[in-house]
Design a protein around this motif. Structure first.
Motif, mmCIF file in Angstrom:
data_model
loop_
_atom_site.group_PDB
_atom_site.id
_atom_site.type_symbol
_atom_site.label_atom_id
_atom_site.label_comp_id
_atom_site.label_asym_id
_atom_site.label_seq_id
_atom_site.Cartn_x
_atom_site.Cartn_y
_atom_site.Cartn_z
ATOM 1 N N THR A 125 11.538 2.674 17.273
ATOM 2 C CA THR A 125 10.828 1.827 17.120
ATOM 3 C C THR A 125 11.212 0.438 16.719
ATOM 4 O OG1 THR A 125 10.867 3.617 14.840
ATOM 5 C CG2 THR A 125 11.394 1.756 13.795
ATOM 6 N N VAL A 184 2.310 8.307 7.177
ATOM 7 C CA VAL A 184 2.024 7.623 8.524
ATOM 8 C C VAL A 184 4.188 7.893 7.482
ATOM 9 C CG1 VAL A 184 3.722 5.121 8.208
ATOM 10 C CG2 VAL A 184 0.687 6.156 8.475
ATOM 11 N N THR A 224 5.950 4.979 16.185
ATOM 12 C CA THR A 224 5.877 3.865 16.089
ATOM 13 C C THR A 224 4.888 4.390 13.793
ATOM 14 O OG1 THR A 224 4.130 4.089 17.836
ATOM 15 C CG2 THR A 224 3.285 2.617 16.266
ATOM 16 N N LEU A 225 4.744 4.569 13.226
ATOM 17 C CA LEU A 225 4.201 5.387 12.248
ATOM 18 C C LEU A 225 5.620 4.899 11.769
ATOM 19 C CD1 LEU A 225 3.262 9.245 12.742
ATOM 20 C CD2 LEU A 225 2.122 6.835 11.926
ATOM 21 N N LYS A 253 -1.147 6.739 3.988
ATOM 22 C CA LYS A 253 0.353 5.738 4.101
ATOM 23 C C LYS A 253 1.404 7.050 4.083
ATOM 24 C CE LYS A 253 1.337 1.826 1.763
ATOM 25 N NZ LYS A 253 1.345 0.635 0.532
#
Lengths: 307, 277
Positions: free
Chosen positions: B146, A18, B80-81, A15
């Motif tokens: 995004t 990310v 994407t993250l 997490k």
């Protein structure tokens, strides 16, 4: 089997990664550069290299920070206020952006409205048709207009053949050419948000208006138009903001006499090599553009509270 | 009841003609035999032949393609993250700054993005060239990625992931085997958009490029400033053809996956109804 202990640890590490990866990237390549622009705009003009002074010397501790603040100057902003060239190009940019956004709305609305009334199957095809030019290069589309608008281009040939004019008019290097280029390039940005709203419009409202004896134009004015206002706001913002900072269109189609602000930044930077002045022009432009966005956000928040 | 009036049709036809006529004219004139752009000298593929021998243009095209490939892939990863973080992680520390850093570049004039990145590279004494353009394009395109991926994630059926987790799949594996395949069409669309944006960009590349990394738009721009040229018409026509084919192929692929995906959605719908019962 999965070790139950390892799971939360793995997930929180993943997490963190990310978030951290894009966060760090944007901080280094978006936020920090902008702070550098801000700082350079407050630096003394030092033409040629090193590009600007002063540099923050962290090794000198507090003394260095004090020196840093003492070294900041508002000279570049004073220059912006005193030289009419800058003021004129801001005014011209805003004026062109405002008028071309109105033009786009006037041209885009009937197209979006017509699309929304077409049969479903055709609507999908039309959406692709409207989006497709957006994928081809911006530069190429402007270049296509240079072909048409040049002195012996097709537009003048057509006008001469139809006996509309006797002498071929000059199109390139005029504001008219800038408007044509802008309307052409930004039309999809206006049509799509309008279409998205109009397509969802509840037709029974219009039927109700018609049943109650409301004429069609009045129903449009009092029902359709107010209900499509979110699309109008989105389209206007999507067009107005980038048009203010537009560089390619005025540079290729417009004249050099009264540049738009994007051209001014470009010239200050590449031709005059006055980086602090270019940075100051950029900072003021961002402030000009942030205002409508903040107003819009405020408006959107208020309307979502109401509903 | 919807009624299509003559005015509706008129607006649409005129709009489509307006959008396509200049491009069609450009493509037709790329086959013009005459060197004078304004005079029609009959059909010919002469300018395409001359392109094949123009090393400067070919070189610029290859640099542009390589920049776009790397930048689009990096932007898709980062974007994407960021989308996953925004949609799935709820409130985390620094979320507001994160969100504004993602949305701000969407409306930032290119001149300013380019200028600020150049000043960063100068401040860090990084030599400008291929990689600085890649970094700049990644930054610009990641935000668009995004937005696309985020909209897909928002209406994502969470019960699929929950089912995988209930069956013991760890989060990362759930993401890789359940979430990722389902959002793949959105990722592909986002990658294509990032690729197109990078291939198209003139302003940001002009600021951040260095010697030896002249991209195709920069090359075209420097030629076009001097006026209309038949070779440039040919380059632009090839570009348009490639883009059209790619977009049509992508929308066709999207249609096919949508048709295949329909039963899956139905099944998950049944699943949630079962849950409710």
């Amino acid at each position: 089997m999965i070790d139950p202990k390892s799971r939360p640890a793995q997930s929180s590490l993943a997490k963190k990664l990310v978030v951290a990866l894009p966060y760090a990237w944007l901080a280094v390549f978006f936020l920090v550069p902008f702070l550098i622009v801000l700082k350079i705009s407050l630096s003394q003009s030092a033409i040629a290299l090193p590009p600007y002074a002063p540099v923050l010397d962290l090794n000198a501790g507090w003394r260095g920070i004090a020196q840093f603040f003492a070294g900041l100057s508002f000279d570049n902003y004073r220059l912006l206020g005193s030289d009419p060239l800058y003021l004129l190009s801001y005014v011209k940019s805003l004026q062109i952006a405002a008028f071309s956004t109105l033009l786009l709305l006037a041209i885009g609305y009937p197209i979006a409205y017509g699309m929304a009334r077409m049969p479903r199957r055709l609507q999908a095809l039309l959406t692709v048709l409207v989006v497709l030019p957006f994928w081809t290069s911006f530069l190429i589309r402007i270049y296509a207009w240079m072909n048409i608008l040049q002195r012996d281009g097709l537009l003048n040939k057509a006008l001469l053949a139809l006996h509309v004019v006797r002498e071929p008019p000059v199109w390139l290097a005029t504001d008219t050419a800038i408007y044509i280029g802008i309307v052409y390039s930004y039309l999809p940005f206006m049509v799509l948000p309008l279409y998205a709203v109009l397509e969802k419009l509840d037709q029974s409202l219009l039927e109700a208006a018609a049943d109650l004896g409301c004429p069609r134009w009045k129903a449009f004015w009092q029902v359709t138009l107010p209900l499509s206002s979110p699309g109008i706001v989105a389209g206007v913002l999507l067009c107005f903001i980038p048009i203010v900072g537009e560089f390619v269109i005025p540079d290729l189609l417009g004249g050099s006499r009264a540049p738009m602000i994007g051209q001014t930044i470009w010239t200050e930077f590449f031709a005059n090599k006055d980086w602090p002045a270019a940075a100051a022009v950029a900072v003021v432009l961002v402030c000009l553009l942030v205002t409508p966005i903040v107003l819009f956000q405020h408006q959107a928040m208020r309307s979502s509270e109401q509903s | 009841m919807r009624r299509v009036t003559a005015f509706n049709l008129f607006a649409i036809v005129l709009g489509i003609v307006f959008l396509y006529l200049p491009i069609v004219i450009l493509v037709i004139y790329s086959f013009n035999a005459s060197r004078l752009v304004a005079v029609w000298g009959g059909w010919s593929t002469r300018w395409y032949g001359e392109l094949a021998g123009d090393a400067a243009i070919l070189d610029a095209a290859s640099i542009s393609l390589r920049v776009a490939l790397v930048a689009a892939s990096l932007a898709t990863l980062l974007g994407t993250l960021a989308a996953v973080a925004l949609v799935r992680f709820g409130r985390f520390r620094g979320r507001l700054l994160f969100a504004s850093m993602i949305y701000a570049p969407l409306v930032m004039p290119e001149v300013i993005t380019g200028l600020s990145l150049l000043l960063l590279f100068v401040a860090l004494a990084i030599e400008r060239g291929f990689w600085t353009v890649v970094i700049a394009h990644t930054t610009m395109a990641a935000c668009f990625v995004t937005v696309i991926v985020q909209s897909r994630l928002v209406d994502f059926d969470m019960s699929l992931e929950e089912a995988a987790m209930d069956l013991g799949a760890p989060p990362l594996r759930t993401f890789l085997t359940v979430t990722l395949p389902l959002i793949l069409p959105a990722l592909a669309a986002a990658w294509m958009l990032a690729f197109a944006l990078s291939l198209d960009d003139l302003v940001i590349a002009s600021f951040t490029t260095g010697p030896g990394a002249t991209t195709l738009p920069i090359r075209i721009y420097s030629e076009v400033r001097l006026g209309v040229k038949p070779e440039i018409n040919a380059v632009c026509s090839i570009f348009i053809a490639v883009v059209c084919i790619a977009v049509l192929a992508a929308s066709l692929a999207a249609k096919l996956t949508a048709a295949r995906g329909a039963p899956t959605r139905l099944r998950t719908g049944d699943l949630s109804r079962l849950d409710a019962g």
